[in-house]
Design a protein around this motif. Structure first.
Motif, short mmCIF file in Angstrom:
data_model
loop_
_atom_site.label_atom_id
_atom_site.label_comp_id
_atom_site.label_asym_id
_atom_site.label_seq_id
_atom_site.Cartn_x
_atom_site.Cartn_y
_atom_site.Cartn_z
N SER A 128 0.92 -1.20 0.13
CA SER A 128 -0.03 -0.02 -0.13
C SER A 128 0.84 1.25 0.20
N ASP A 129 0.38 2.39 -0.12
CA ASP A 129 0.96 3.50 -0.15
C ASP A 129 1.72 3.73 1.14
N GLY A 130 0.90 3.55 2.21
CA GLY A 130 1.56 3.67 3.65
C GLY A 130 2.71 2.75 3.82
N GLN A 131 2.47 1.63 3.20
CA GLN A 131 3.67 0.46 3.72
C GLN A 131 4.93 1.13 2.71
N GLU A 132 4.61 1.68 1.31
CA GLU A 132 5.65 2.11 0.51
C GLU A 132 6.62 3.23 1.36
N ARG A 133 5.78 4.24 1.98
CA ARG A 133 6.09 5.36 2.72
C ARG A 133 7.03 4.93 4.04
N ALA A 134 6.41 3.85 4.67
CA ALA A 134 7.26 3.04 5.76
C ALA A 134 8.62 2.38 5.24
N TRP A 135 8.44 1.73 4.32
CA TRP A 135 9.80 1.31 3.69
C TRP A 135 10.83 2.25 3.51
N ALA B 38 23.27 -7.52 24.47
CA ALA B 38 22.15 -8.09 25.18
C ALA B 38 21.68 -9.21 24.64
N PRO B 39 20.97 -10.07 25.49
CA PRO B 39 20.49 -11.32 24.73
C PRO B 39 19.79 -11.07 23.31
N LEU B 40 19.89 -11.82 22.40
CA LEU B 40 19.49 -11.66 21.04
C LEU B 40 18.26 -12.73 20.69
N ILE B 41 17.24 -12.51 20.64
CA ILE B 41 16.06 -13.17 20.24
C ILE B 41 15.55 -12.80 18.61
N VAL B 42 15.45 -14.04 17.74
CA VAL B 42 15.46 -13.87 16.71
C VAL B 42 14.03 -14.92 16.05
N GLU B 43 13.20 -14.29 15.36
CA GLU B 43 11.93 -14.73 14.79
C GLU B 43 12.10 -14.88 13.26
N ILE B 44 11.71 -16.30 12.93
CA ILE B 44 11.74 -16.71 11.50
C ILE B 44 10.27 -16.53 11.16
N GLY B 45 10.06 -15.83 9.88
CA GLY B 45 8.95 -15.62 9.50
C GLY B 45 7.78 -15.00 10.30
N SER B 46 8.44 -13.65 10.71
CA SER B 46 7.73 -12.86 11.48
C SER B 46 6.26 -12.25 10.67
N GLY B 47 6.10 -12.42 9.47
CA GLY B 47 4.71 -11.85 9.03
C GLY B 47 4.77 -10.38 8.98
N GLN B 48 3.34 -10.20 9.68
CA GLN B 48 3.28 -8.70 9.99
C GLN B 48 3.86 -8.06 11.41
N GLY B 49 4.54 -8.99 11.91
CA GLY B 49 5.01 -8.69 13.10
C GLY B 49 4.52 -8.47 14.44
N ALA C 61 7.20 -4.03 6.17
CA ALA C 61 6.87 -2.39 6.34
C ALA C 61 5.77 -2.48 7.43
N ARG C 62 4.94 -3.22 7.62
CA ARG C 62 3.65 -3.23 8.69
C ARG C 62 4.38 -3.35 9.95
N THR C 63 5.38 -4.26 9.95
CA THR C 63 6.25 -4.36 11.21
C THR C 63 6.84 -3.12 11.79
N MET C 64 7.40 -2.38 10.69
CA MET C 64 8.15 -1.41 11.16
C MET C 64 7.10 -0.20 11.72
N LEU C 65 6.11 -0.15 11.08
CA LEU C 65 5.00 0.77 11.41
C LEU C 65 4.72 0.79 12.88
N ASP C 66 4.44 -0.54 13.15
CA ASP C 66 3.88 -0.92 14.62
C ASP C 66 4.92 -0.82 15.41
N ALA C 67 6.23 -1.23 15.15
CA ALA C 67 7.28 -0.89 16.05
C ALA C 67 7.49 0.55 16.29
N GLU C 68 7.41 1.20 15.17
CA GLU C 68 7.56 2.66 15.80
C GLU C 68 6.41 3.36 16.70
N ARG C 69 5.45 2.73 16.42
CA ARG C 69 4.17 3.12 17.40
C ARG C 69 4.30 2.74 18.88
N ALA C 70 4.99 1.47 18.93
CA ALA C 70 5.37 0.86 20.03
C ALA C 70 6.50 1.27 20.68
#
Length: 221
Positions: free
Chosen positions: A2-9, A45-56, A82-91
């Protein structure tokens, strides 16, 4: 996207996405491109990795709930990143980074050996048609690269709502010399660090049982 996801990227990508040199394939990692986690996250710090995070949903919740740890989301779909980044910024999840690449190559080439405290594989694509099951992520080859990336005593946590894939995961990891079960009985209890997502609720709603597994990386000899 989406346009919002493009801007997030464009706007958030430089902050959250780890730029990775590519090999031949678009989502590959060039061998020898290993990062220094302390430099990427700016601390040790401890590093936690998620494979296949989807929309985060799971990793953003985890990262915002655990500021003491660093988190890496591995995903191949740019819209999900892109969706994950948007939510991460909000959180305010400043301890989260993302990489757009094939997970086994991230474990094998990008992350230093013995650098990961926990590795999460939650609801990977089940490739449920018989002719496609060979595409599943959790195989003996995957167990080997997961063991390479995990610290001694590190945890590999898995969950799926497909019974035959759960059985395959358990068979593969029970046979892996580098891992030992971190549970008793047939299945591990539900990992309380995994937020209940819409995807998991949907699986339960249609009658699929959610099965968890947890394995500890044996000490290197």
């Amino acid at each position: 996207m989406s346009d919002g996801q493009e801007r997030a990227w464009e706007d958030l990508g430089p902050r959250y996405v780890i730029d990775t040199p590519r090999d031949v394939a678009e989502l590959s990692i060039l061998p020898g491109s290993t990062i220094d986690p302390a430099s990427v996250w700016g601390r040790s710090a401890p590093l936690i990795v998620e494979i296949g995070s989807g929309q985060g949903h799971a990793i953003v919740h985890a990262a915002s709930s655990r500021p003491d740890a660093d988190f890496l989301a591995i995903e191949v779909f740019r819209a999900g990143i892109a969706r994950t980044m948007l939510d991460a910024e909000r959180a305010g999840a400043d301890n989260l980074r993302l990489v757009e690449a094939n997970a086994p190559e991230v474990l094998d080439h990008l992350l230093p050996a013995a650098s990961v405290s926990e590795l999460w594989v939650f609801f990977p694509d089940p490739w449920h048609k018989k002719k496609h099951t060979k595409r599943r992520l959790v195989t003996p080859e995957f167990a080997a690269v997961a063991a390479l990336a995990l610290k001694d005593g590190g945890m590999l946590r898995l969950a799926t709502d497909w019974e035959d894939y759960a059985l395959q995961m358990r068979s593969v990891l029970h046979a892996a010399d580098d891992f030992e079960p971190a549970f008793e009985g047939e299945w591990a209890p539900r990992f309380d660090g995994r937020v209940l997502t819409a995807f998991e609720r949907k699986g339960a709603r249609v009658g699929r049982d959610i099965r968890d597994l947890a394995y500890r990386r044996r000490p290197r000899t």
